[in-house]
Motif scaffolding. Structure first.
Motif, PDB file in Angstrom:
ATOM      1  N   LEU A  68      -2.054   5.146   0.920  1.00  0.00           N
ATOM      2  CA  LEU A  68      -1.790   5.030  -0.510  1.00  0.00           C
ATOM      3  C   LEU A  68      -1.333   3.616  -0.867  1.00  0.00           C
ATOM      4  O   LEU A  68      -1.757   3.038  -1.863  1.00  0.00           O
ATOM      5  N   ALA A  69      -0.470   3.067  -0.012  1.00  0.00           N
ATOM      6  CA  ALA A  69      -0.006   1.694  -0.219  1.00  0.00           C
ATOM      7  C   ALA A  69      -1.188   0.736  -0.173  1.00  0.00           C
ATOM      8  O   ALA A  69      -1.255  -0.235  -0.918  1.00  0.00           O
ATOM      9  N   ASN A  70      -2.137   1.023   0.698  1.00  0.00           N
ATOM     10  CA  ASN A  70      -3.291   0.136   0.834  1.00  0.00           C
ATOM     11  C   ASN A  70      -4.163   0.159  -0.423  1.00  0.00           C
ATOM     12  O   ASN A  70      -4.666  -0.883  -0.862  1.00  0.00           O
ATOM     13  N   ILE A  71      -4.309   1.317  -1.022  1.00  0.00           N
ATOM     14  CA  ILE A  71      -5.103   1.417  -2.255  1.00  0.00           C
ATOM     15  C   ILE A  71      -4.440   0.578  -3.359  1.00  0.00           C
ATOM     16  O   ILE A  71      -5.075  -0.239  -4.014  1.00  0.00           O
ATOM     17  N   HIS A  72      -3.140   0.783  -3.521  1.00  0.00           N
ATOM     18  CA  HIS A  72      -2.426   0.059  -4.576  1.00  0.00           C
ATOM     19  C   HIS A  72      -2.376  -1.443  -4.288  1.00  0.00           C
ATOM     20  O   HIS A  72      -2.554  -2.263  -5.188  1.00  0.00           O
ATOM     21  N   CYS A 160     -12.848   5.565   1.565  1.00  0.00           N
ATOM     22  CA  CYS A 160     -14.051   6.146   2.162  1.00  0.00           C
ATOM     23  C   CYS A 160     -13.710   6.983   3.394  1.00  0.00           C
ATOM     24  O   CYS A 160     -14.469   7.858   3.781  1.00  0.00           O
ATOM     25  N   ARG A 161     -12.580   6.699   3.994  1.00  0.00           N
ATOM     26  CA  ARG A 161     -12.171   7.481   5.167  1.00  0.00           C
ATOM     27  C   ARG A 161     -10.685   7.811   5.062  1.00  0.00           C
ATOM     28  O   ARG A 161      -9.876   7.277   5.825  1.00  0.00           O
ATOM     29  N   PRO A 162     -10.312   8.671   4.114  1.00  0.00           N
ATOM     30  CA  PRO A 162      -8.889   8.989   3.958  1.00  0.00           C
ATOM     31  C   PRO A 162      -8.399   9.857   5.118  1.00  0.00           C
ATOM     32  O   PRO A 162      -9.187  10.626   5.672  1.00  0.00           O
ATOM     33  N   PRO A 163      -7.134   9.730   5.453  1.00  0.00           N
ATOM     34  CA  PRO A 163      -6.600  10.609   6.503  1.00  0.00           C
ATOM     35  C   PRO A 163      -6.636  12.053   6.010  1.00  0.00           C
ATOM     36  O   PRO A 163      -6.556  12.297   4.806  1.00  0.00           O
ATOM     37  N   SER A 164      -6.717  13.005   6.903  1.00  0.00           N
ATOM     38  CA  SER A 164      -6.884  14.398   6.496  1.00  0.00           C
ATOM     39  C   SER A 164      -5.678  14.911   5.707  1.00  0.00           C
ATOM     40  O   SER A 164      -5.802  15.766   4.850  1.00  0.00           O
TER      41      SER A 164
END
Ligand SMILES: [Zn+2]
Length: 202
Positions: A68-72, A160-164
């Motif tokens: 989530l931090a990476n997206i933001h 594209c590859r979110p953790p489960s």
């Protein structure tokens, strides 16, 4: 920076006020604003009603890699980079404006900001000192914050590859904000474009 002229001093105070409103830490204020520590503390107390919090600035790049931090972080850094390229303002003002734009976008998507101002500033420093880079996702072509010197080819982003666990982690470790909607890559792209087209530069 000289604070001898009255105008120069007014400008420093305005800068400090902006930064304090955004939640800048005292260490950051001291580094960026040419006012004495005592005056900065006084300003901080007047604006926030409390003393500035103590504590170290973040020093690890790992935080920026969690999904989530990476997206933001990626969303913010794309905006920051665009503004830096297209504006001739001082770096600290570019940082302030991009951060405000980030907050606006998050609000528009009815999400909670995950990247605080201190983290945003620290991230820019990590980029400047070549500890972070933007890597292009080979699936969606978005640019995402990654460790510097990681292999760039075959990189797949967190969207594209979110953790489960990504969809269900509700309020567990993310103390910040309960349920958080994660904007898709498409909406981030649109948001950045809209913000940049929409005169975020003034
Ligand atoms: Zn991707």
């Amino acid at each position: 920076m000289s604070t001898k002229s009255v105008l120069g001093e007014v400008r420093e105070v305005q800068l400090a006020i902006q930064l304090i409103h955004l939640g800048a830490r005292l260490q950051f204020l001291e580094a960026e604003v040419g006012l004495s520590r005592e005056r900065l503390i006084r300003l901080y107390k007047e604006i926030k009603g409390v003393s500035p919090p103590k504590g170290l600035l973040p020093f690890s790049t790992d935080w920026y890699m969690t999904w989530l931090a990476n997206i933001h972080s990626s969303m913010f850094y794309n905006m920051y980079q665009f503004m830096k390229t297209h504006s001739d303002e001082e770096k600290v003002w570019v940082l302030i404006k991009s951060y405000k734009l980030y907050l606006q976008q998050i609000e528009a998507q009815e999400s909670e900001p995950i990247l605080d101002f201190t983290r945003a500033y620290t991230m820019v420093r990590f980029f400047d000192s070549d500890m972070l880079q933007l890597s292009t996702c080979c699936r969606c072509a978005g640019q995402f914050v990654a460790h510097a010197h990681d292999h760039k080819s075959g990189y797949v982003c967190v969207l594209c590859r979110p953790p489960s666990r990504a969809g269900k982690a509700r309020g567990s470790k993310r103390a910040a904000g309960g349920e958080i909607s994660v904007p898709g890559m498409e909406s981030i792209g649109l948001a950045v474009e809209a913000a940049l087209d929409g005169g975020g530069l003034h």
